[in-house]
Design a protein around this motif. Structure first.
Motif, PDB file in Angstrom:
ATOM      1  N   ASN A 146      64.762 -54.021  12.509  1.00 55.02           N
ATOM      2  CA  ASN A 146      65.823 -53.132  12.980  1.00 55.02           C
ATOM      3  C   ASN A 146      66.076 -52.070  11.926  1.00 55.02           C
ATOM      4  OD1 ASN A 146      66.342 -54.528  15.401  1.00 55.02           O
ATOM      5  ND2 ASN A 146      67.602 -56.015  14.308  1.00 55.02           N
ATOM      6  N   ILE A 147      66.338 -50.855  12.361  1.00 60.05           N
ATOM      7  CA  ILE A 147      66.632 -49.772  11.430  1.00 60.05           C
ATOM      8  C   ILE A 147      68.101 -49.873  11.006  1.00 60.05           C
ATOM      9  CG2 ILE A 147      67.217 -48.095  13.228  1.00 60.05           C
ATOM     10  CD1 ILE A 147      65.673 -46.016  11.471  1.00 60.05           C
ATOM     11  N   THR A 148      68.376 -49.576   9.737  1.00 57.62           N
ATOM     12  CA  THR A 148      69.748 -49.649   9.233  1.00 57.62           C
ATOM     13  C   THR A 148      70.440 -48.298   9.375  1.00 57.62           C
ATOM     14  OG1 THR A 148      69.200 -48.994   6.969  1.00 57.62           O
ATOM     15  CG2 THR A 148      69.008 -51.360   7.511  1.00 57.62           C
ATOM     16  N   ARG A 149      71.749 -48.317   9.281  1.00 59.78           N
ATOM     17  CA  ARG A 149      72.502 -47.057   9.316  1.00 59.78           C
ATOM     18  C   ARG A 149      72.098 -46.149   8.169  1.00 59.78           C
ATOM     19  NH1 ARG A 149      78.510 -49.180   9.814  1.00 59.78           N
ATOM     20  NH2 ARG A 149      77.506 -50.878   8.735  1.00 59.78           N
ATOM     21  N   ALA A 150      71.852 -46.725   7.000  1.00 56.43           N
ATOM     22  CA  ALA A 150      71.450 -45.928   5.839  1.00 56.43           C
ATOM     23  C   ALA A 150      70.101 -45.247   6.087  1.00 56.43           C
ATOM     24  CB  ALA A 150      71.372 -46.810   4.594  1.00 56.43           C
ATOM     25  N   GLU A 151      69.164 -45.981   6.689  1.00 54.88           N
ATOM     26  CA  GLU A 151      67.853 -45.393   6.990  1.00 54.88           C
ATOM     27  C   GLU A 151      67.977 -44.267   8.009  1.00 54.88           C
ATOM     28  OE1 GLU A 151      65.057 -49.324   6.172  1.00 54.88           O
ATOM     29  OE2 GLU A 151      66.027 -49.085   8.124  1.00 54.88           O
ATOM     30  N   VAL A 152      68.818 -44.466   9.013  1.00 53.62           N
ATOM     31  CA  VAL A 152      69.048 -43.411  10.005  1.00 53.62           C
ATOM     32  C   VAL A 152      69.633 -42.180   9.333  1.00 53.62           C
ATOM     33  CG1 VAL A 152      70.407 -42.754  12.034  1.00 53.62           C
ATOM     34  CG2 VAL A 152      69.272 -44.977  11.959  1.00 53.62           C
ATOM     35  N   ALA A 153      70.585 -42.383   8.442  1.00 53.66           N
ATOM     36  CA  ALA A 153      71.210 -41.253   7.751  1.00 53.66           C
ATOM     37  C   ALA A 153      70.195 -40.454   6.949  1.00 53.66           C
ATOM     38  CB  ALA A 153      72.331 -41.751   6.837  1.00 53.66           C
ATOM     39  N   VAL A 154      69.296 -41.138   6.251  1.00 53.16           N
ATOM     40  CA  VAL A 154      68.266 -40.453   5.459  1.00 53.16           C
ATOM     41  C   VAL A 154      67.324 -39.687   6.373  1.00 53.16           C
ATOM     42  CG1 VAL A 154      66.253 -40.825   3.980  1.00 53.16           C
ATOM     43  CG2 VAL A 154      68.387 -42.016   3.496  1.00 53.16           C
ATOM     44  N   ILE A 155      66.892 -40.308   7.451  1.00 56.31           N
ATOM     45  CA  ILE A 155      65.974 -39.646   8.383  1.00 56.31           C
ATOM     46  C   ILE A 155      66.616 -38.400   8.978  1.00 56.31           C
ATOM     47  CG2 ILE A 155      64.837 -39.893  10.633  1.00 56.31           C
ATOM     48  CD1 ILE A 155      64.280 -42.840   9.819  1.00 56.31           C
ATOM     49  N   VAL A 156      67.844 -38.511   9.433  1.00 57.27           N
ATOM     50  CA  VAL A 156      68.530 -37.359  10.025  1.00 57.27           C
ATOM     51  C   VAL A 156      68.722 -36.250   8.995  1.00 57.27           C
ATOM     52  CG1 VAL A 156      70.694 -36.579  11.075  1.00 57.27           C
ATOM     53  CG2 VAL A 156      69.613 -38.685  11.863  1.00 57.27           C
ATOM     54  N   ALA A 157      69.095 -36.609   7.777  1.00 55.02           N
ATOM     55  CA  ALA A 157      69.263 -35.594   6.726  1.00 55.02           C
ATOM     56  C   ALA A 157      67.953 -34.858   6.464  1.00 55.02           C
ATOM     57  CB  ALA A 157      69.764 -36.245   5.438  1.00 55.02           C
ATOM     58  N   ARG A 158      66.854 -35.589   6.411  1.00 56.81           N
ATOM     59  CA  ARG A 158      65.550 -34.949   6.178  1.00 56.81           C
ATOM     60  C   ARG A 158      65.095 -34.123   7.378  1.00 56.81           C
ATOM     61  NH1 ARG A 158      62.595 -40.113   3.402  1.00 56.81           N
ATOM     62  NH2 ARG A 158      63.699 -40.013   1.405  1.00 56.81           N
ATOM     63  N   MET A 159      65.452 -34.557   8.566  1.00 54.54           N
ATOM     64  CA  MET A 159      65.098 -33.781   9.757  1.00 54.54           C
ATOM     65  C   MET A 159      65.843 -32.454   9.775  1.00 54.54           C
ATOM     66  SD  MET A 159      64.929 -36.739  12.694  1.00 54.54           S
ATOM     67  CE  MET A 159      64.618 -35.588  14.029  1.00 54.54           C
TER      68      MET A 159
END
Length: 91
Positions: free
Chosen positions: A60-73
């Motif tokens: 499962n993806i974590t909230r922290a991982e989602v935040a990093v991905i969105v920031a980089r996107m």
């Protein structure tokens, strides 16, 4: 990963990394989600969860991982430059 890969238009996803097919240890190019994962690696949005650049697609993806991905996107300056595999070509 497929949702993230489809979230932005192609012009916003310029490849900056050389990631050879089958070079992500736990994502074979035959996996149904491989195109999305390799795209995100090649544009520097995703780098993996460890030093070997494993994706860990079954977790499962974590909230922290989602935040990093969105920031980089959203901010190309935050994307990570690296190459993976034997097909490394000088850029």
């Amino acid at each position: 990963m497929e949702i993230f890969a489809k979230a932005l238009p192609e012009k916003a996803l310029e490849e900056i990394n050389t990631i050879a097919e089958d070079s992500i240890p736990d994502v074979p190019s035959s996996a149904p989600y491989a195109d999305a994962v390799y795209k995100l690696y090649r544009v520097g949005v995703v780098t993996g969860v460890d030093e070997q650049h494993n994706c860990n697609p079954e977790a499962n993806i974590t909230r922290a991982e989602v935040a990093v991905i969105v920031a980089r996107m959203m901010n190309a300056d935050k994307r990570i430059r690296f190459d993976l595999g034997e097909e490394v070509i000088e850029k």
